[in-house]
Write a protein that holds these residues in place. Structure first.
Motif, short mmCIF file in Angstrom:
data_model
loop_
_atom_site.label_atom_id
_atom_site.label_comp_id
_atom_site.label_asym_id
_atom_site.label_seq_id
_atom_site.Cartn_x
_atom_site.Cartn_y
_atom_site.Cartn_z
N THR A 1 -27.95 14.69 40.82
CA THR A 1 -28.48 15.76 39.99
C THR A 1 -28.06 15.62 38.52
O THR A 1 -27.12 14.89 38.19
CB THR A 1 -28.05 17.13 40.55
OG1 THR A 1 -28.83 18.15 39.98
CG2 THR A 1 -26.57 17.37 40.30
N LYS A 2 -28.77 16.33 37.66
CA LYS A 2 -28.50 16.30 36.22
C LYS A 2 -27.98 17.67 35.79
O LYS A 2 -28.61 18.69 36.04
CB LYS A 2 -29.78 15.99 35.43
CG LYS A 2 -30.27 14.55 35.61
CD LYS A 2 -30.98 14.34 36.90
CE LYS A 2 -31.49 12.90 37.04
NZ LYS A 2 -31.89 12.60 38.42
N PRO A 3 -26.83 17.73 35.14
CA PRO A 3 -26.24 19.04 34.79
C PRO A 3 -26.98 19.72 33.65
O PRO A 3 -27.60 19.07 32.81
CB PRO A 3 -24.81 18.67 34.37
CG PRO A 3 -24.90 17.26 33.88
CD PRO A 3 -25.96 16.61 34.74
N ALA A 4 -26.89 21.03 33.62
CA ALA A 4 -27.54 21.80 32.54
C ALA A 4 -26.86 21.55 31.20
O ALA A 4 -27.50 21.61 30.15
CB ALA A 4 -27.50 23.29 32.87
N GLU A 5 -25.56 21.28 31.24
CA GLU A 5 -24.81 20.96 30.03
C GLU A 5 -24.33 19.52 30.15
O GLU A 5 -23.23 19.25 30.64
CB GLU A 5 -23.64 21.92 29.86
CG GLU A 5 -24.08 23.37 29.68
CD GLU A 5 -22.92 24.31 29.51
OE1 GLU A 5 -21.76 23.84 29.48
OE2 GLU A 5 -23.15 25.53 29.41
N PRO A 6 -25.14 18.55 29.72
CA PRO A 6 -24.82 17.14 29.94
C PRO A 6 -23.65 16.66 29.09
O PRO A 6 -23.32 17.25 28.05
CB PRO A 6 -26.12 16.43 29.54
CG PRO A 6 -26.77 17.35 28.58
CD PRO A 6 -26.42 18.74 29.03
N HIS A 7 -23.03 15.57 29.56
CA HIS A 7 -22.02 14.89 28.78
C HIS A 7 -22.69 14.17 27.61
O HIS A 7 -23.91 14.02 27.57
CB HIS A 7 -21.28 13.87 29.64
CG HIS A 7 -20.56 14.45 30.81
ND1 HIS A 7 -21.16 14.60 32.05
CD2 HIS A 7 -19.30 14.91 30.95
CE1 HIS A 7 -20.31 15.13 32.89
NE2 HIS A 7 -19.16 15.33 32.26
#
Length: 774
Positions: A73-79
């Motif tokens: 999955t891809k986070p809402a607040e990406p690195h």
């Protein structure tokens, strides 16, 4: 290492349970500088366009392009850098400056190219023009898109749809998948297998059987609340490294992680975050697994049975361990499970699992004390003859304490390819009962076929027996990825029609039928410009979140077309015109395809276009997460195991169990290079890993060349010669070799009982020292 002592508290021994120093191993943490060097090596090899780094900076971020590699999955607040080593390699591989042009094909016959390695075939670069196979010269020759569509359409119309297969790899978008599935049904069949048939179809069938949901129940925020994670048969360090960030965060807040896996994979041992200046310089690395148990291949059923048996003993001794209210209200079959495990002895459990009773009791004691538990698994559970039982047993364990359907708990299969789960969601399925056929009938004014289509295994069998006459492949490397691939190779050339839609040359393109076409398409990072402007596509990750993706890179060739445009072009040339089926409009505006998906699946895709670029994706929902059990009984179902091994045939006498592996420099059949860094292996892939004690028992020496034979007695000889023996830290009575090189040893009929997923992780074999190629 393999002969463990019983003395002392087993919890003290786990801290000493390290890779056998007498075998190859990687002595650094996963991630860190090694990961950066791995990316740099592919950069140097592929020499991508100058914009490749800008593309990586947009990767897996809202409004950016979604990685074509793993489905994590891809986070809402990406690195800042929301890509991993394997994801970076996949993007760099796509954006290479290498070009496989008509001039290349003019210089090389197909027969010659069959002698090239998987790596060297893809190393030629991006396909640039539509090509047609010419039998007279044994070469692919340049053609036009109009000629290709007309020829393919004529070929399909001449065939019985029931003998034609539309295969799809896990890379294609939801928009492409929806049109491809609709095209198949308008044409007249449900022969719509995809790459999940080779990996996680056991999940789709087995998990649905016991929870009513064909996918996992967890979302990303659950990892913020879990107390314990149980890991089974999944190599996160190579296959989904971004997941390591989540696991690191779990560890930092005190969550325990226990791993069951035949091989000590470094990604589940130790991690150094490449985005942490401290860990990249002087800081300590993160220990991922608190306990790491090298279960015997096929021994997960017994291992989980041992943990459950101990939990039931604790309940009998002290009470309050089981969630009785949850069991009574939400489940069926608990008494049968308890009775069955009461009949199973610890001696049986130890023999089948390869683990000690004391080790399994430690796991059970920790599970009994943990409030919220997540069970994670990969192909180490699914790719067995009794793979469905592996999944049933893990669900059993979670159900005992109500660990499905609440925050911080659940079951979470980790899918491989980026949209392989989503394709099933929008209709790529050979199982008509999983598709809203009546809705399609109403929307498009046709009668969809109701017959069950062919799985991957049945397609391979159909190519062998001649019942499959036509094959259209939307991505992938099907002929190389399937079991028994060497035996089936010659049969491909008997097909009436073979169509391959691809970005790079691979081995599946080298077995042309009587009419064959090679059609080049865009990659996800490239700009897809259609009549209404640049187009976005979408995909579903393994946690059931839907993400939009927008490519920005200039296409590798002006002659490339999008997957959507290619599917629509073939469909228009094949099926009769239908005013409700708007191929041209859909190609011009992918938003209209999303409207069609929403109309077909309103419960999952409401407001699809509006929510397309929701940070972190939007959740399609999951009934089992809400404790609505869409099973036959209307309850979550316990499974009483009739056997304690997921192997179809346990090794006897001189036999061993073969486990196939992917390397750190590999994604599916794409071979980026020849370093398996995270296992400490370097060089050619023609190796057979055997533990030193097993080598001594069989009189094998390091570097010796051997032949491996399949021991499944079905009347067919299968062997791979010339494998080099390498000592490696494995359980007894098993060996390991690379996929797809070892695929000739996997019988096409040796598969999971329910899903027909090939048993790549547990095939009986024999080692022969005579007749091995030096």
């Amino acid at each position: 290492m393999n002969d463990r002592e019983d003395s002392g508290d087993p919890r003290n021994r786990y801290e000493e349970l390290r890779q056998n120093p007498d075998t190859p191993y990687y002595d650094q943490a996963t991630g860190g500088w090694g990961s950066l060097r791995g990316i740099a090596s592919v950069l140097a090899d592929q020499k991508p366009s100058a914009g490749a780094m800008r593309t990586l900076m947009r990767q897996n971020k809202p409004g950016g392009h979604m990685c074509t590699s793993c489905a994590w999955t891809k986070p809402a607040e990406p690195h800042l850098f929301e890509f991993c080593e394997n994801g970076a390699k996949a993007t760099i591989w796509d954006l290479t400056l290498g070009r496989c042009t008509p001039d290349f094909f003019a210089e090389h016959t197909v027969a010659e190219l069959r002698g090239w390695s998987d790596h060297d075939l893809e190393e030629t670069g991006r396909l640039t023009h539509p090509m047609r196979y010419d039998h007279a010269s044994d070469r692919y020759v340049e053609t036009t898109w109009d000629e290709a569509f007309e020829g393919i359409g004529a070929g399909l119309k001449a065939l019985d749809p029931k003998g034609t297969v539309f295969y799809m790899s896990g890379k294609g978008s939801l928009e492409t998948a929806y049109l491809y599935a609709l095209f198949g049904r308008l044409y007249g069949h449900n022969n719509l297998p995809d790459s999940s048939n080779m990996c996680h179809e056991t999940t789709s069938v087995g998990l649905k059987k016991v929870t009513g949901s064909p996918v996992g129940t967890c979302i990303l925020s659950d990892f913020d609340h879990c107390d314990l994670i149980l890991f089974f048969g999944q190599n996160t360090g190579s296959n989904s490294p971004r997941f390591l960030h989540t696991l690191q965060e779990c560890k930092e807040r005190g969550c325990k992680i226990i791993t069951f896996n035949p091989i000590r994979e470094r990604g589940l041992v130790e991690f150094a975050n490449p985005q942490s200046p401290v860990q990249m310089t002087t800081g300590p690395t993160t220990t991922i697994s608190d306990l790491y148990l090298q279960v015997r291949p096929g021994g997960d059923v017994a291992a989980i049975a041992g943990v459950i048996k101990r939990v039931l003993e604790l309940e009998a001794m002290q009470g309050g361990v089981l969630d009785r209210a949850f069991i009574d209200e939400n489940t069926k079959g608990f008494d049968e499970l308890a009775t069955r495990l009461g009949e199973v002895s610890w001696e049986e459990i130890e023999r089948e699992s390869g683990l000690r009773r004391a080790e399994l009791e430690v796991v059970a004691d920790l599970y009994a004390r943990s409030e919220k538990v997540i069970g994670i698994y990969g192909m180490g559970l699914t790719q067995h003859v009794h793979g469905w039982l592996n999944i049933g047993m893990l669900v059993n364990l979670l159900l005992l304490r109500g660990n499905i359907g609440r925050e911080g708990a659940g079951i979470s299969p980790v899918r491989g390819h980026s949209n392989v789960q989503g394709q099933r969601t929008v209709g790529i399925s050979e199982k008509p009962e999983l598709v809203p056929l009546d809705k399609l009938k109403d929307l498009y004014g046709f009668e969809p076929p109701r017959e069950t289509g062919r799985t991957t295994v049945e397609v391979a069998e159909g190519v062998l027996d001649g019942s499959v006459k036509g094959f259209v492949s939307l991505g992938g490397n099907f002929a190389r990825a399937i079991p028994d691939n060497r035996r089936i190779e010659a049969a491909w050339q008997r097909l009436e029609l073979n169509v391959q839609i691809a970005t790079k040359l691979n081995r599946s393109h080298l077995f042309p039928g009587k009419a064959s076409w090679l059609l080049p398409c865009l990659v996800r990072a490239e700009e897809d410009l259609q009549a209404t402007g640049p187009q976005a596509v979408s995909m579903e990750d393994s946690l059931s979140m839907i993400h939009g993706s927008l490519g920005k890179r200039k296409p590798a060739s002006p002659h490339l077309r999008s997957e959507v445009a290619i599917v629509a072009g073939i469909a228009k040339a094949t099926v009769p015109p239908n005013p409700k089926v708007r191929w041209d409009d859909w190609v011009g505006d992918y938003g209209l395809i999303r409207d069609a998906i929403e109309a077909t699946y309103p419960d999952k895709f409401s407001d699809f276009n509006r929510r397309l670029f929701t940070p972190g994706g939007f959740y399609k929902g999951n009934a089992a997460r809400d404790r609505t059990w869409k099973t036959e009984s209307g309850k979550a179902e316990f499974t009483a195991p009739k056997v304690l091994s997921s192997l179809g045939q346990a090794p006897e006498g001189e036999e061993l169990t073969l486990v196939t592996l992917r390397s750190n420099d590999q994604f599916n059949t794409t071979i980026y290079g020849f370093r398996d860094r995270l296992r400490g292996l370097d060089g050619p892939r023609d190796v057979l890993l055997v533990n030193p004690e097993e080598m001594a028992r069989r009189g094998l020496s390091e570097g010796q060349r051997v032949t491996v034979e399949c021991a499944v007695a079905d009347g067919t000889e299968r062997k791979v010669a010339g494998l080099k023996v390498v000592p490696y830290d494995l359980p007894d009575a098993c060996v390991a070799a690379y996929y797809p090189e070892a695929n000739p040893l996997i019988p096409v009929g040796y598969h999971d009982e329910l899903s027909k997923t090939p048993a790549y992780k547990g095939v009986p074999v024999r080692i022969r020292t005579d007749g091995a190629t030096p």
